[in-house]
Design a protein around this motif. Structure first.
Motif, PDB file in Angstrom:
ATOM      1  N   GLN A   1     -49.150  -7.300  31.965  1.00  0.00           N
ATOM      2  CA  GLN A   1     -47.874  -8.015  32.058  1.00  0.00           C
ATOM      3  C   GLN A   1     -46.891  -7.489  31.017  1.00  0.00           C
ATOM      4  N   GLU A   2     -47.394  -7.142  29.840  1.00  0.00           N
ATOM      5  CA  GLU A   2     -46.521  -6.573  28.811  1.00  0.00           C
ATOM      6  C   GLU A   2     -45.957  -5.225  29.261  1.00  0.00           C
ATOM      7  N   ILE A   3     -46.798  -4.428  29.923  1.00  0.00           N
ATOM      8  CA  ILE A   3     -46.322  -3.154  30.468  1.00  0.00           C
ATOM      9  C   ILE A   3     -45.274  -3.412  31.543  1.00  0.00           C
ATOM     10  N   ALA A   4     -45.565  -4.363  32.425  1.00  0.00           N
ATOM     11  CA  ALA A   4     -44.643  -4.685  33.520  1.00  0.00           C
ATOM     12  C   ALA A   4     -43.286  -5.144  32.982  1.00  0.00           C
TER      13      ALA A   4
ATOM     14  N   ALA B   1     -52.686   1.913  24.096  1.00  0.00           N
ATOM     15  CA  ALA B   1     -51.373   1.931  23.457  1.00  0.00           C
ATOM     16  C   ALA B   1     -50.649   0.620  23.739  1.00  0.00           C
ATOM     17  N   THR B   2     -49.751   0.242  22.845  1.00  0.00           N
ATOM     18  CA  THR B   2     -49.062  -1.037  22.956  1.00  0.00           C
ATOM     19  C   THR B   2     -47.815  -0.937  23.833  1.00  0.00           C
ATOM     20  N   ALA B   3     -47.334  -2.098  24.228  1.00  0.00           N
ATOM     21  CA  ALA B   3     -46.097  -2.142  25.000  1.00  0.00           C
ATOM     22  C   ALA B   3     -44.927  -1.622  24.169  1.00  0.00           C
ATOM     23  N   ALA B   4     -44.960  -1.856  22.868  1.00  0.00           N
ATOM     24  CA  ALA B   4     -43.895  -1.351  21.993  1.00  0.00           C
ATOM     25  C   ALA B   4     -43.866   0.175  21.997  1.00  0.00           C
ATOM     26  N   GLN B   5     -45.036   0.793  22.024  1.00  0.00           N
ATOM     27  CA  GLN B   5     -45.104   2.255  22.104  1.00  0.00           C
ATOM     28  C   GLN B   5     -44.504   2.747  23.419  1.00  0.00           C
ATOM     29  N   LEU B   6     -44.800   2.037  24.497  1.00  0.00           N
ATOM     30  CA  LEU B   6     -44.229   2.397  25.800  1.00  0.00           C
ATOM     31  C   LEU B   6     -42.713   2.281  25.767  1.00  0.00           C
TER      32      LEU B   6
ATOM     33  N   LYS C   1     -39.821  -3.199  34.022  1.00  0.00           N
ATOM     34  CA  LYS C   1     -38.785  -3.878  34.806  1.00  0.00           C
ATOM     35  C   LYS C   1     -37.416  -3.874  34.127  1.00  0.00           C
ATOM     36  N   LYS C   2     -37.361  -3.450  32.887  1.00  0.00           N
ATOM     37  CA  LYS C   2     -36.068  -3.325  32.201  1.00  0.00           C
ATOM     38  C   LYS C   2     -35.330  -2.055  32.598  1.00  0.00           C
ATOM     39  N   HIS C   3     -36.042  -1.165  33.321  1.00  0.00           N
ATOM     40  CA  HIS C   3     -35.476   0.149  33.633  1.00  0.00           C
ATOM     41  C   HIS C   3     -35.376   0.366  35.138  1.00  0.00           C
ATOM     42  N   ASP C   4     -34.324   1.049  35.549  1.00  0.00           N
ATOM     43  CA  ASP C   4     -34.177   1.436  36.953  1.00  0.00           C
ATOM     44  C   ASP C   4     -34.842   2.797  37.181  1.00  0.00           C
TER      45      ASP C   4
END
Length: 402
Positions: free
Chosen positions: A192-195, A157-162, A199-202
């Motif tokens: 890295q895309e997942i990371a 799955a893509t980072a956009a889906q995540l 990292k945008k979320h707490d």
């Protein structure tokens, strides 16, 4: 007085699905017990025996009296050895207090879920997924949020889906790399895309299941915990079952932030306490010793992978990818849905898997158990002879479906 099981059995147990891999393995055994020659490609278990040097170390441990209870999170010797492994092989620095040894990686993951999930929380699960992720999240009264990818995306799955799947209630993201059931491996760039999304979320933790770390045909393993800013928000799950052929030893471990390790220790202390002592003694030696036998197993798996791909590409209507790790093939068999041999019609992956067992006498697991209804999982942790026979029997059986 008779007891009403509908009342006595907890609703969360009634709603829990049986492990499909275990279920299909038992069906294959039951058929074999009737005298049918079944080639079972169901369980995720290396067909190699545990290396002799590890068994010898366990025997030594018994002789030295390593037969008593161990500390709940594992012996200091094993946890220190795991820290040494993580430093030398993965470039990650952990203290022994951040390691929790459990009775297999399955318990490790359950410990984590029970430590972080409250009712109504959400966990994003990459699909195809290992069967127990989904059921364990449900068991914790939390909600599995599945993001899917098919064979055209190499099942990743893509980072956009995540990004789209994360909500204010999301507490964790879980995936395996190398993946069970697909064998797909996330690249450093994909991790890295997942990371970057995480990292945008707490208050969000990544559970990185790396149990197939050593069975990687691409070379060096990459953990998402190695990426900048990710170690403190990642729980690495690993163990000894796959890379060391130690499935029956039941030894897994977690490496993570101290707060999580402490919580997992608390959970485990009320459920099983520490794993077996002489097994931990042997594992401490195995994880830091020469891994030439592990490398030999990987070489054999790599060869079998290539064999399986070549064999299944010769079967009309079946699509296969090129898995970079683990020991599974996850072919797309959806072109056979709706086809019949005159007496049986294949409606879905469940039917396809059942048909293979009953008619081709090959045990497999339906992809529906892993979150993908178009595929089946075949383990190639078997001899080359059996793999060739299995492919031939499948090809012959499918030729009757029009």
């Amino acid at each position: 007085m008779a007891l009403d099981q509908s009342i006595m059995v907890a609703k969360k147990i009634q709603g829990m699905n049986e492990s499909a891999t275990i279920k299909m393995a038992q069906k294959a055994r039951d058929l074999a017990a009737k005298g049918v020659k079944v080639i079972s490609l169901t369980l995720g278990e290396p067909d190699f025996d545990t290396p002799q040097y590890i068994k010898d170390k366990a025997t030594e441990g018994l002789a030295l009296g390593h037969t008593k209870y161990t500390p709940v999170p594992g012996t200091m010797e094993l946890r220190s050895a795991i820290c040494s492994k993580l430093k030398s092989e993965n470039g990650l620095i952990y203290e022994p207090s951040q390691i929790v040894v459990s009775n297999g990686a399955k318990q490790t993951i359950m410990n984590i879920f029970q430590s972080i999930l409250d009712p109504g929380d959400e966990v994003v699960i990459y699909a195809p997924y290992w069967v127990s992720y989904y059921e364990q999240v449900k068991f914790c009264d939390a909600l599995p949020v599945v993001i899917k990818a098919g064979i055209e995306q190499d099942f990743k799955a893509t980072a956009a889906q995540l990004d789209d799947a994360i909500s204010p209630r999301t507490r964790a993201v879980i995936f395996s790399s190398p993946c069970n059931p697909t064998g797909s491996v996330f690249t450093k760039e994909e991790l890295q895309e997942i990371a970057d999304i995480v990292k945008k979320h707490d208050n969000l933790i990544v559970i990185s299941d790396e149990i197939y770390e050593y069975i990687n045909f691409k070379g060096e393993h990459v953990s998402i915990a190695q990426l900048p800013g990710m170690q403190e928000v990642t729980a690495i799950v690993n163990g000894f079952s796959k890379g060391f052929a130690m499935t029956g030893w039941r030894l897994g471990y977690m490496a993570g932030p101290q707060w999580l390790a402490s919580a997992c220790t608390k959970v485990q202390g009320q459920v099983t306490s520490g794993a077996n002592s002489f097994g931990q003694y042997a594992a401490a030696y195995a994880i830091t010793a020469d891994k030439s036998e592990t490398k030999s197993m990987v070489t054999a798996f790599h060869k079998r992978r290539d064999l399986m791909i070549s064999l299944f590409k010769e079967i009309p209507g079946i699509k296969v990818n090129n898995p970079d790790g683990a020991f599974y093939l996850f072919p797309d068999v959806s072109s056979y849905f709706g086809k019949s041999n005159g007496s049986n019609t294949i409606k879905n992956a469940d039917d396809f898997s059942e048909m293979l067992l009953e008619e081709a006498h090959v045990g497999s697991v339906s992809g529906s158990a892993f979150g993908n209804d178009d595929c089946i999982r075949l383990s190639y942790a078997a001899s080359e002879e059996d793999l060739k026979k299995a492919a031939n029997q499948i090809k012959e059986t499918l030729s009757k479906y029009k």
